[in-house]
Design an enzyme around this catalytic site. Structure first.
Site, mmCIF file in Angstrom:
data_model
loop_
_atom_site.group_PDB
_atom_site.id
_atom_site.type_symbol
_atom_site.label_atom_id
_atom_site.label_comp_id
_atom_site.label_asym_id
_atom_site.label_seq_id
_atom_site.Cartn_x
_atom_site.Cartn_y
_atom_site.Cartn_z
ATOM 1 N N TYR A 97 -37.574 43.045 -18.010
ATOM 2 C CA TYR A 97 -36.861 44.167 -17.399
ATOM 3 C C TYR A 97 -37.430 44.469 -16.003
ATOM 4 O O TYR A 97 -36.682 44.611 -15.032
ATOM 5 C CB TYR A 97 -36.967 45.406 -18.291
ATOM 6 C CG TYR A 97 -36.311 46.616 -17.667
ATOM 7 C CD1 TYR A 97 -34.931 46.687 -17.546
ATOM 8 C CD2 TYR A 97 -37.073 47.667 -17.159
ATOM 9 C CE1 TYR A 97 -34.320 47.783 -16.944
ATOM 10 C CE2 TYR A 97 -36.474 48.765 -16.562
ATOM 11 C CZ TYR A 97 -35.088 48.813 -16.458
ATOM 12 O OH TYR A 97 -34.492 49.885 -15.848
ATOM 13 N N GLY A 105 -21.272 50.481 -15.154
ATOM 14 C CA GLY A 105 -22.099 51.245 -16.095
ATOM 15 C C GLY A 105 -21.826 52.726 -15.968
ATOM 16 O O GLY A 105 -22.742 53.548 -15.972
ATOM 17 N N ALA A 106 -20.528 53.087 -15.885
ATOM 18 C CA ALA A 106 -20.160 54.497 -15.696
ATOM 19 C C ALA A 106 -19.725 55.145 -17.005
ATOM 20 O O ALA A 106 -19.212 56.256 -16.991
ATOM 21 C CB ALA A 106 -19.049 54.608 -14.652
ATOM 22 N N SER A 166 -21.768 55.930 -19.301
ATOM 23 C CA SER A 166 -22.886 56.661 -19.895
ATOM 24 C C SER A 166 -23.955 56.929 -18.842
ATOM 25 O O SER A 166 -23.980 56.276 -17.794
ATOM 26 C CB SER A 166 -23.391 55.795 -21.058
ATOM 27 O OG SER A 166 -24.752 55.899 -21.264
ATOM 28 N N GLY A 167 -24.810 57.883 -19.128
ATOM 29 C CA GLY A 167 -26.024 58.099 -18.341
ATOM 30 C C GLY A 167 -25.815 58.329 -16.855
ATOM 31 O O GLY A 167 -24.925 59.069 -16.420
HETATM 32 N N1 NAP Z 1 -32.937 55.741 -17.993
HETATM 33 C C1 NAP Z 1 -33.969 55.498 -17.229
HETATM 34 O O1 NAP Z 1 -35.070 56.065 -17.423
HETATM 35 C C2 NAP Z 1 -33.864 54.537 -16.073
HETATM 36 C C3 NAP Z 1 -34.976 54.418 -15.210
HETATM 37 C C4 NAP Z 1 -34.887 53.557 -14.131
HETATM 38 C C5 NAP Z 1 -33.738 52.833 -13.937
HETATM 39 N N2 NAP Z 1 -32.685 52.944 -14.785
HETATM 40 C C6 NAP Z 1 -31.470 52.155 -14.505
HETATM 41 O O2 NAP Z 1 -30.357 52.991 -14.456
HETATM 42 C C7 NAP Z 1 -29.181 52.250 -14.754
HETATM 43 C C8 NAP Z 1 -28.326 53.056 -15.697
HETATM 44 O O3 NAP Z 1 -29.064 53.264 -16.885
HETATM 45 P P1 NAP Z 1 -28.904 54.562 -17.765
HETATM 46 O O4 NAP Z 1 -30.251 55.148 -17.927
HETATM 47 O O5 NAP Z 1 -27.811 55.437 -17.275
HETATM 48 O O6 NAP Z 1 -28.527 53.865 -19.171
HETATM 49 P P2 NAP Z 1 -27.253 53.976 -20.111
HETATM 50 O O7 NAP Z 1 -26.940 55.382 -20.411
HETATM 51 O O8 NAP Z 1 -27.570 53.067 -21.246
HETATM 52 O O9 NAP Z 1 -26.072 53.337 -19.251
HETATM 53 C C9 NAP Z 1 -26.010 51.958 -19.030
HETATM 54 C C10 NAP Z 1 -24.623 51.573 -18.589
HETATM 55 O O10 NAP Z 1 -24.602 50.167 -18.378
HETATM 56 C C11 NAP Z 1 -23.553 49.609 -19.135
HETATM 57 N N3 NAP Z 1 -23.912 48.298 -19.648
HETATM 58 C C12 NAP Z 1 -25.008 47.946 -20.351
HETATM 59 N N4 NAP Z 1 -24.938 46.652 -20.710
HETATM 60 C C13 NAP Z 1 -23.757 46.189 -20.233
HETATM 61 C C14 NAP Z 1 -23.102 44.948 -20.298
HETATM 62 N N5 NAP Z 1 -23.602 43.899 -20.942
HETATM 63 N N6 NAP Z 1 -21.896 44.816 -19.683
HETATM 64 C C15 NAP Z 1 -21.339 45.860 -19.049
HETATM 65 N N7 NAP Z 1 -21.914 47.072 -18.966
HETATM 66 C C16 NAP Z 1 -23.099 47.235 -19.563
HETATM 67 C C17 NAP Z 1 -23.311 50.568 -20.287
HETATM 68 O O11 NAP Z 1 -21.975 50.385 -20.738
HETATM 69 P P3 NAP Z 1 -21.545 50.690 -22.265
HETATM 70 O O12 NAP Z 1 -22.171 51.995 -22.618
HETATM 71 O O13 NAP Z 1 -20.047 50.807 -22.197
HETATM 72 O O14 NAP Z 1 -22.039 49.590 -23.082
HETATM 73 C C18 NAP Z 1 -23.557 51.909 -19.625
HETATM 74 O O15 NAP Z 1 -22.409 52.362 -18.998
HETATM 75 C C19 NAP Z 1 -29.667 50.916 -15.293
HETATM 76 O O16 NAP Z 1 -29.502 49.931 -14.295
HETATM 77 C C20 NAP Z 1 -31.138 51.123 -15.559
HETATM 78 O O17 NAP Z 1 -31.888 49.945 -15.406
HETATM 79 C C21 NAP Z 1 -32.713 53.800 -15.860
#
Ligand code: NAP
Length: 390
Positions: free
Chosen positions: A167, A15-16, A18-19
């Site tokens: 989730y 998941g690198a 994005s975000g």
């Molecule tokens: N944002 C928040 O407030 C928050 C809070 C607590 C925990 N988190 C956790 O932080 C982590 C990263 O989230 P983020 O906020 O950075 O979100 P994000 O920007 O949506 O990034 C998510 C990443 O996961 C990848 N991903 C999603 N579905 C996938 C799939 N089916 N197969 C392969 N890769 C997949 C995406 O790849 P693509 O873009 O290439 O699809 C992206 O690189 C997650 O585990 C999330 O649960 C986030």
């Protein structure tokens, strides 16, 4: 936060694209690491690779869709083929979706992507991890709202209910996975984190209208102390657990951003952690035991390391019957499970490794023998070798 020079280190961040994962990957690459950038979106993958190279690192994009375990296994195989070892594995990819479809292997979508995929990936790479490797799992504060029903997981191959519930449960799985993995890894370590409340990542892309309006509004603002955090906050917290020296040797812990924190009570339930591990392995059809390698610990049933323990293979089962007699009577696998919690697979593995009888694992001093609980074929062979060589 100070990160050391990471030249010569190889780091996989899922998941690198994005975000949080992207930000963390660029930070780690900036310290000279070779970063394996995982995600689905090729354009975003290429952009992360460019950003890492601009920051002074070396990077390659490895696409794999975690809704298909074949792709997850393929990723593990490719990493094994193309690297000499892995110093850090960041299981960060995660999804929040209201979509109720299932993964290729029939798991609930959120459960499959957020829990099953990293489980399979970690299992597939465990013996490729270096001795001082770190595994970092991106969990969430949302785990505190979860109530995990393993019966439901078994029946439904995942969790049902509204997306938010599913989730939260998947994130509780991340914390429990970390706890159980820590028991099985050593000297390598593993920790998990809540990266912050980060509206600025792409995470909310599937949050339905009108909730999405609120997230969009928040993401346009700088962080609001005590309420929201930036992508950089999350990336920093991830990179710290992956590489900072002040957390070296820390394992099995939960961090709230950069602070060591106490997870929910259910997340500290060792029995639940182990049951979840075993059930997940069963559902995906793999040996619950990690393949042995430099990073994996030989653990006894209460999690203590048993490396170097000499096991004398001679005595009898707790029922007082002789080992041989029990083995002879053990015409089917079920009989073998009666012995000290040693399951059928373990029993078979021990026999295949050359023990005369499976009850041998109960022998010698009881304390030492419990160390064989959960033993797999490779370890059984080492135990036998060490018993013979000692
Ligand atoms: N944002 C928040 O407030 C928050 C809070 C607590 C925990 N988190 C956790 O932080 C982590 C990263 O989230 P983020 O906020 O950075 O979100 P994000 O920007 O949506 O990034 C998510 C990443 O996961 C990848 N991903 C999603 N579905 C996938 C799939 N089916 N197969 C392969 N890769 C997949 C995406 O790849 P693509 O873009 O290439 O699809 C992206 O690189 C997650 O585990 C999330 O649960 C986030």
């Amino acid at each position: 936060m100070e990160l050391p020079d990471l030249s010569g280190r190889t780091i996989l961040v899922t998941g690198a694209t994005s975000g949080v994962g992207r930000d963390g990957a660029v930070r780690l690459g900036g310290q000279g690491a070779r970063v394996l950038v995982h995600g689905r979106d090729h354009e975003r993958g290429a952009a992360t690779v460019d950003a890492i190279e601009d920051a002074g690192g070396v990077a390659t994009f490895y696409p794999a869709d975690f809704t298909d375990l074949d792709a997850v296994r393929g990723l593990a195989d490719t990493v094994r083929e193309e690297t000499d070892g892995l110093d850090v594995l960041c299981n960060n990819a995660g999804v929040y979706t209201t979509y109720r479809g299932r993964t290729e292997q029939g798991f609930g979508m959120i459960f499959g992507v957020n829990h099953v995929a990293p489980f399979v990936l970690t299992h597939g790479l465990a013996d490729h991890l270096t001795a001082d490797a770190r595994v970092v799992n991106t969990a969430s504060i949302a785990h505190r709202f979860a109530d995990l029903d393993l019966g439901m997981v078994r029946r439904k191959r995942g969790l049902t209910g509204p997306a938010f519930e599913r989730y939260c449960e998947s994130k509780l799985c991340n914390v429990l996975f970390t706890r159980e993995l820590a028991r099985r890894l050593g000297p390598a370590s593993t920790n998990c984190l809540h990266p912050g409340n980060i509206p600025g990542s792409n995470f909310a892309r599937e949050i339905p209208f009108p909730l999405s309006l609120g997230v969009d509004a928040l993401s346009a603002l700088p962080s609001i102390p005590g309420l929201t955090d930036t992508v950089a906050d999350g990336g920093q917290a991830l990179a710290r657990l992956a590489a900072a020296e002040d957390v070296a040797g820390v394992t099995g812990e939960y961090f709230d951003k950069q602070a060591l924190a106490d997870p929910a009570r259910s997340a500290k339930n060792d029995t639940l952690a182990r049951d979840l591990w075993d059930l997940t392995a069963e559902l995906v059809g793999i040996d619950p035991e990690l393949p042995s390698g430099p990073a994996t610990r030989e653990t006894n049933s209460d999690g203590r390391a048993s490396r170097g323990v000499r096991i004398d293979v001679t005595e009898v089962g707790s029922d007082g019957e002789s080992a041989d007699a029990t083995a002879e009577n053990g015409t089917d696998e079920a009989d073998l499970t009666t012995l000290d919690g040693v399951g059928p697979a373990t029993a078979e593995a021990l026999r295949a490794a050359g023990f005369d009888s499976v009850t041998a694992v109960r022998a010698a001093s009881a304390e030492e023998l419990t160390t064989t609980d959960g033993v797999g074929p490779a370890r059984a062979r080492r135990i036998k070798d060490s018993a013979e060589g000692a």
